[in-house]
Design an enzyme around this catalytic site. Structure first.
Site, PDB file in Angstrom:
ATOM      1  N   ARG A 118       5.668 -24.873  15.929  1.00 21.11           N
ATOM      2  CA  ARG A 118       6.988 -24.336  15.543  1.00 21.11           C
ATOM      3  C   ARG A 118       7.035 -23.808  14.108  1.00 21.11           C
ATOM      4  NH1 ARG A 118       8.726 -28.880  18.542  1.00 21.11           N
ATOM      5  NH2 ARG A 118       9.404 -28.226  20.614  1.00 21.11           N
ATOM      6  N   LYS A 139       7.607  -9.083   8.922  1.00 22.71           N
ATOM      7  CA  LYS A 139       7.515  -8.721  10.344  1.00 22.71           C
ATOM      8  C   LYS A 139       6.128  -9.117  10.827  1.00 22.71           C
ATOM      9  CE  LYS A 139      10.479  -4.731  11.097  1.00 22.71           C
ATOM     10  NZ  LYS A 139      10.435  -3.327  11.534  1.00 22.71           N
ATOM     11  N   GLU A 181       1.987   5.741   4.087  1.00 29.38           N
ATOM     12  CA  GLU A 181       3.125   4.814   3.892  1.00 29.38           C
ATOM     13  C   GLU A 181       3.580   4.841   2.428  1.00 29.38           C
ATOM     14  OE1 GLU A 181       4.779   3.369   6.288  1.00 29.38           O
ATOM     15  OE2 GLU A 181       3.414   2.686   7.877  1.00 29.38           O
ATOM     16  N   LYS A 222       9.811  -1.477  -0.886  1.00 32.97           N
ATOM     17  CA  LYS A 222       9.869  -2.275   0.341  1.00 32.97           C
ATOM     18  C   LYS A 222      10.604  -3.588   0.086  1.00 32.97           C
ATOM     19  CE  LYS A 222       8.334  -3.639   4.528  1.00 32.97           C
ATOM     20  NZ  LYS A 222       7.303  -3.488   5.521  1.00 32.97           N
ATOM     21  N   GLU A 232      16.598  -5.902   9.824  1.00 32.95           N
ATOM     22  CA  GLU A 232      16.715  -4.540  10.326  1.00 32.95           C
ATOM     23  C   GLU A 232      18.030  -4.257  11.041  1.00 32.95           C
ATOM     24  OE1 GLU A 232      13.003  -3.106  11.636  1.00 32.95           O
ATOM     25  OE2 GLU A 232      13.847  -1.235  12.366  1.00 32.95           O
ATOM     26  N   ARG A 236      17.089  -1.495   6.458  1.00 34.51           N
ATOM     27  CA  ARG A 236      15.664  -1.557   6.786  1.00 34.51           C
ATOM     28  C   ARG A 236      15.253  -0.425   7.717  1.00 34.51           C
ATOM     29  NH1 ARG A 236      11.994  -6.993   7.233  1.00 34.51           N
ATOM     30  NH2 ARG A 236      10.049  -5.882   7.508  1.00 34.51           N
ATOM     31  N   ASN A 240      11.813   3.347   8.507  1.00 32.66           N
ATOM     32  CA  ASN A 240      11.319   3.990   9.711  1.00 32.66           C
ATOM     33  C   ASN A 240      11.141   5.503   9.532  1.00 32.66           C
ATOM     34  OD1 ASN A 240      10.509   3.058  12.196  1.00 32.66           O
ATOM     35  ND2 ASN A 240      12.293   3.987  13.202  1.00 32.66           N
ATOM     36  N   HIS A 243       8.604   7.576  11.396  1.00 32.93           N
ATOM     37  CA  HIS A 243       8.015   6.706  12.418  1.00 32.93           C
ATOM     38  C   HIS A 243       8.453   7.012  13.851  1.00 32.93           C
ATOM     39  CE1 HIS A 243       6.473   4.444   9.070  1.00 32.93           C
ATOM     40  NE2 HIS A 243       5.915   3.542   9.850  1.00 32.93           N
ATOM     41  N   HIS A 247       5.304   7.211  15.765  1.00 29.10           N
ATOM     42  CA  HIS A 247       4.916   6.191  16.748  1.00 29.10           C
ATOM     43  C   HIS A 247       4.584   6.831  18.093  1.00 29.10           C
ATOM     44  CE1 HIS A 247       6.855   2.444  14.718  1.00 29.10           C
ATOM     45  NE2 HIS A 247       5.550   2.453  14.553  1.00 29.10           N
ATOM     46  N   HIS A 260      -2.543   4.339  12.084  1.00 25.47           N
ATOM     47  CA  HIS A 260      -1.084   4.278  12.008  1.00 25.47           C
ATOM     48  C   HIS A 260      -0.562   5.276  10.964  1.00 25.47           C
ATOM     49  CE1 HIS A 260       2.943   2.632  12.062  1.00 25.47           C
ATOM     50  NE2 HIS A 260       2.883   2.439  10.759  1.00 25.47           N
TER      51      HIS A 260
END
Ligand code: NAD
Ligand code: ZN
Length: 362
Positions: A118, A139, A181, A222, A232, A236, A240, A243, A247, A260
């Site tokens: 956990r 993330k 990025e 960031k 997000e 946030r 993107n 992206h 993506h 990426h």
């Protein structure tokens, strides 16, 4: 240099500098000494290149577990293997995990840390330029055969140690990927910074001092956005930028066949075209950045190998697409991001224009 990151549940620091692993150990000695196990997760490439440096500077007993290189480690199988390793080594809640590698190792290790018993503490030691982004913000995720990063958690590290020593061995392809990025961070924050990129002539020309300055700036951008919106819900989404289309390119070309960052660089062009329509952006930036990206060796031919229908179907599957509406992060001006609902027809027009530019440049 230290950049603090504040979230609802935690406050941690990103430490930046060259050859700072030893200092990191000294600073955290009391915490690390109390751990019943320290487990380092890395990939084979990174470990082969850097095990001497790591062993020489890391002054605590640890176990190492290697996972496949890059994206190939973000699988259920690797996730399971790491958990098995931790159990076999009798790890407990008093054990500590380290992610030593690029964004892929970081995402996998963070997700393991968030779920083992956990949740146990973990530290990020990023080794790529791209990971200036992925190691900050909490993330974590692995991939599902039906989609990238689909299984994961928000889980913050205890500290991020960004030791530039590791960057020396990065191949140019990975520098190019990470730089995209950095350029994204520039677009959503600072016009003067974007204009600095316009003077670049090649990836090889980038001076080390300049790169380090850009990485620090990128981490600050960031960290600031994550502080405003950890989960997000609002700000946030600006991260993107580039992206949505990016993506879709990444998924259509195939993970591992395009980095990426390269896909993000391609995605920045339609995002700029749309910003010229919906924002007050100077008409010409999309074209200028396209030319720059070509000069820096980003491969736009990938676009020609994907049909728009294919890209559209991936854009509709994106986690950020709600009720079939595409939510694009765009710019009113450089440094002023906002989110706009865009129809697929509008994206198609940008896609067509981009394809013409690519054909012209062949
Ligand atoms: P990566 O971790 O896949 O590494 C790319 C390649 O570089 C691998 O082959 C790796 O072995 C090698 N490598 C790593 N460090 C090296 C070094 N110092 N010298 C030589 N080779 C080295 O790639 P990445 O670009 O760092 O990260 C991409 C991943 O990050 C993707 O899975 C993406 O989804 C994820 N990501 C996550 C976030 C986030 O917020 N969590 C943000 C952006 C990207
Ligand atoms: Zn990204």
């Amino acid at each position: 240099m230290i950049i603090p990151v504040k979230t609802n549940e935690s406050l941690y620091e990103v430490h930046l500098g060259e050859n700072i692993l030893q200092e990191f150990c000294a600073r955290n000695a009391s915490v690390f000494q109390k751990a019943d196990q320290i487990v380092v997760i890395s990939d084979e490439n990174v470990w082969n290149l850097h095990k001497d440096y790591f062993q020489h500077n890391f002054s605590f007993a640890y176990k190492i577990h290697l996972v496949p290189n890059g994206e190939a480690c973000k699988t259920f199988e690797s996730y399971f293997d790491v958990q098995t390793f931790l159990l076999q080594e009798n790890c407990t809640r008093n054990s500590i995990l380290f992610a030593l590698g690029g964004g892929a190792v970081g995402d996998l290790t963070g997700f393991v840390a968030s779920t083992f018993m956990r949740g146990i503490p973990f530290y990020q030691i990023p080794t790529t330029i791209l990971a200036h982004d992925s190691a900050v913000g909490g993330k974590t995720a692995i991939n599902h055969p039906n989609g990238k990063n689909m299984i994961g958690a928000f889980y913050q590290p205890k500290e991020v140690l960004y030791d530039f020593h590791f960057l020396q061995t990065l191949p140019e392809k990975e520098v190019r990927s990470g730089l995209a990025e950095v350029i994204k961070h520039a677009f959503i924050s600072d016009v003067n910074w974007v204009n600095e990129f316009l003077h670049l002539t090649s990836i090889k020309d980038i001076q080390k001092e300049k790169l380090l300055e850009w990485l620090e700036k990128g981490i600050r951008v960031k960290a600031h956005i994550v502080e405003l919106d950890e989960r997000e819900q609002s700000y946030r989404k600006y991260l993107n930028f580039g992206h949505t289309y990016g993506h879709a390119i990444e998924a259509s070309v195939g993970y591992g066949k395009i980095t990426h960052g390269e896909a993000v660089m391609i995605g920045i062009i339609p995002a700029l075209m749309l910003s010229e329509i919906y924002g007050d952006m100077e008409v010409s930036y999309a074209r200028k950045i396209f030319k720059l990206a070509q000069k820096l060796g980003y491969h736009f031919q990938h676009v020609l190998n994907c049909s728009f229908e294919q890209l559209a179907s991936f854009m509709l599957k994106d986690k950020k697409t709600a009720h079939g509406e595409l939510h694009f992060a765009l710019l009113k001006n450089i440094g002023e991001p906002f989110v706009q609902v865009i129809s697929m027809e509008e994206v198609k027009k940008c896609d067509e224009k981009l394809r013409i530019w690519i054909e012209e440049g062949k």
